[in-house]
Write a protein that holds these residues in place. Structure first.
Motif, PDB file in Angstrom:
ATOM      1  N   ARG A   1      26.528 -15.140  18.285  1.00 49.56           N
ATOM      2  CA  ARG A   1      25.347 -15.660  17.596  1.00 49.56           C
ATOM      3  C   ARG A   1      25.144 -14.882  16.299  1.00 49.56           C
ATOM      4  NH1 ARG A   1      20.949 -15.313  22.121  1.00 49.56           N
ATOM      5  NH2 ARG A   1      21.983 -13.325  22.336  1.00 49.56           N
ATOM      6  N   PRO A   2      25.092 -15.549  15.189  1.00 47.36           N
ATOM      7  CA  PRO A   2      25.000 -14.842  13.910  1.00 47.36           C
ATOM      8  C   PRO A   2      23.597 -14.311  13.611  1.00 47.36           C
ATOM      9  CG  PRO A   2      25.082 -17.193  13.524  1.00 47.36           C
ATOM     10  CD  PRO A   2      25.287 -16.980  15.002  1.00 47.36           C
ATOM     11  N   PHE A   3      22.552 -14.834  14.250  1.00 46.21           N
ATOM     12  CA  PHE A   3      21.181 -14.435  13.932  1.00 46.21           C
ATOM     13  C   PHE A   3      20.567 -13.491  14.961  1.00 46.21           C
ATOM     14  CE2 PHE A   3      21.630 -18.710  12.025  1.00 46.21           C
ATOM     15  CZ  PHE A   3      21.557 -18.328  10.708  1.00 46.21           C
ATOM     16  N   ALA A   4      21.306 -13.054  15.949  1.00 48.55           N
ATOM     17  CA  ALA A   4      20.749 -12.218  17.014  1.00 48.55           C
ATOM     18  C   ALA A   4      20.194 -10.909  16.458  1.00 48.55           C
ATOM     19  CB  ALA A   4      21.802 -11.942  18.070  1.00 48.55           C
ATOM     20  N   GLY A   5      20.893 -10.265  15.562  1.00 52.00           N
ATOM     21  CA  GLY A   5      20.407  -9.019  14.967  1.00 52.00           C
ATOM     22  C   GLY A   5      19.197  -9.250  14.085  1.00 52.00           C
ATOM     23  N   GLY A   6      19.170 -10.338  13.350  1.00 45.75           N
ATOM     24  CA  GLY A   6      18.037 -10.656  12.473  1.00 45.75           C
ATOM     25  C   GLY A   6      16.778 -10.938  13.260  1.00 45.75           C
ATOM     26  N   ILE A   7      16.904 -11.630  14.366  1.00 42.53           N
ATOM     27  CA  ILE A   7      15.737 -11.938  15.201  1.00 42.53           C
ATOM     28  C   ILE A   7      15.172 -10.656  15.801  1.00 42.53           C
ATOM     29  CG2 ILE A   7      15.012 -13.082  17.328  1.00 42.53           C
ATOM     30  CD1 ILE A   7      16.959 -15.341  16.615  1.00 42.53           C
TER      31      ILE A   7
ATOM     32  N   LEU B   1      10.895  -6.594  15.884  1.00 39.70           N
ATOM     33  CA  LEU B   1      10.532  -5.184  15.726  1.00 39.70           C
ATOM     34  C   LEU B   1       9.507  -5.000  14.610  1.00 39.70           C
ATOM     35  CD1 LEU B   1      11.034  -2.220  16.500  1.00 39.70           C
ATOM     36  CD2 LEU B   1      12.790  -2.177  14.721  1.00 39.70           C
ATOM     37  N   VAL B   2       9.716  -5.645  13.481  1.00 39.84           N
ATOM     38  CA  VAL B   2       8.765  -5.536  12.370  1.00 39.84           C
ATOM     39  C   VAL B   2       7.427  -6.158  12.760  1.00 39.84           C
ATOM     40  CG1 VAL B   2       8.301  -6.336  10.009  1.00 39.84           C
ATOM     41  CG2 VAL B   2      10.530  -5.369  10.580  1.00 39.84           C
ATOM     42  N   GLY B   3       7.453  -7.269  13.496  1.00 40.40           N
ATOM     43  CA  GLY B   3       6.209  -7.892  13.958  1.00 40.40           C
ATOM     44  C   GLY B   3       5.426  -6.982  14.885  1.00 40.40           C
ATOM     45  N   VAL B   4       6.119  -6.307  15.799  1.00 43.26           N
ATOM     46  CA  VAL B   4       5.452  -5.378  16.711  1.00 43.26           C
ATOM     47  C   VAL B   4       4.857  -4.209  15.927  1.00 43.26           C
ATOM     48  CG1 VAL B   4       5.877  -3.705  18.564  1.00 43.26           C
ATOM     49  CG2 VAL B   4       6.770  -6.020  18.748  1.00 43.26           C
ATOM     50  N   LEU B   5       5.602  -3.684  14.957  1.00 39.83           N
ATOM     51  CA  LEU B   5       5.092  -2.582  14.140  1.00 39.83           C
ATOM     52  C   LEU B   5       3.866  -3.014  13.332  1.00 39.83           C
ATOM     53  CD1 LEU B   5       8.402  -0.918  12.907  1.00 39.83           C
ATOM     54  CD2 LEU B   5       6.801  -0.055  14.604  1.00 39.83           C
TER      55      LEU B   5
END
Length: 116
Positions: A28-34, A39-43
């Motif tokens: 999956r090419p977007f797994a790292g981006g998601i 992570l940014v949303g939680v922060l």
């Protein structure tokens, strides 16, 4: 010329950790981006929660400051009333209104109860 063509895919496979091109395409090419977005949303949610707590504490502090100022004003008012109520002229007037009068210092005598 056939040796050159064979060595290139071997180098590509070595760089990819032994995976072939078809295995890399199925990943999956977007797994790292998601994961980064989560992570940014939680922060960001944490930052918002901290700001809300700080705002609530500031509101409480402001209320306590106002209450402190009110209590200081009440204390000053009560001190003023106490001072005027305990003034000697006012006490003499209140005593005279009740039929009392000041004792004459020349006719006052003292009785000693002990021989110290």
């Amino acid at each position: 010329m056939s040796t050159i063509a064979e060595t290139r895919p071997a180098r590509v496979r070595a760089r990819r950790g032994g995976r072939t091109a078809s295995a890399a395409a199925t990943r999956r090419p977007f797994a790292g981006g998601i994961a980064w977005i989560v992570l940014v949303g939680v922060l960001l949610a944490g930052v918002v929660a901290v700001n809300v707590v700080v705002l609530q504490l500031n509101v409480q502090l402001d209320g306590l400051g106002r209450e402190r100022a009110q209590l200081k004003a009440d204390n000053a008012r009560l001190r003023s009333r106490l001072s005027s109520a305990s003034a000697s002229v006012r006490i003499e007037q209140a005593a005279a209104a009740n039929g009392l009068q000041a004792a004459d210092p020349l006719t006052t005598t003292y009785v000693r109860l002990s021989t110290r």
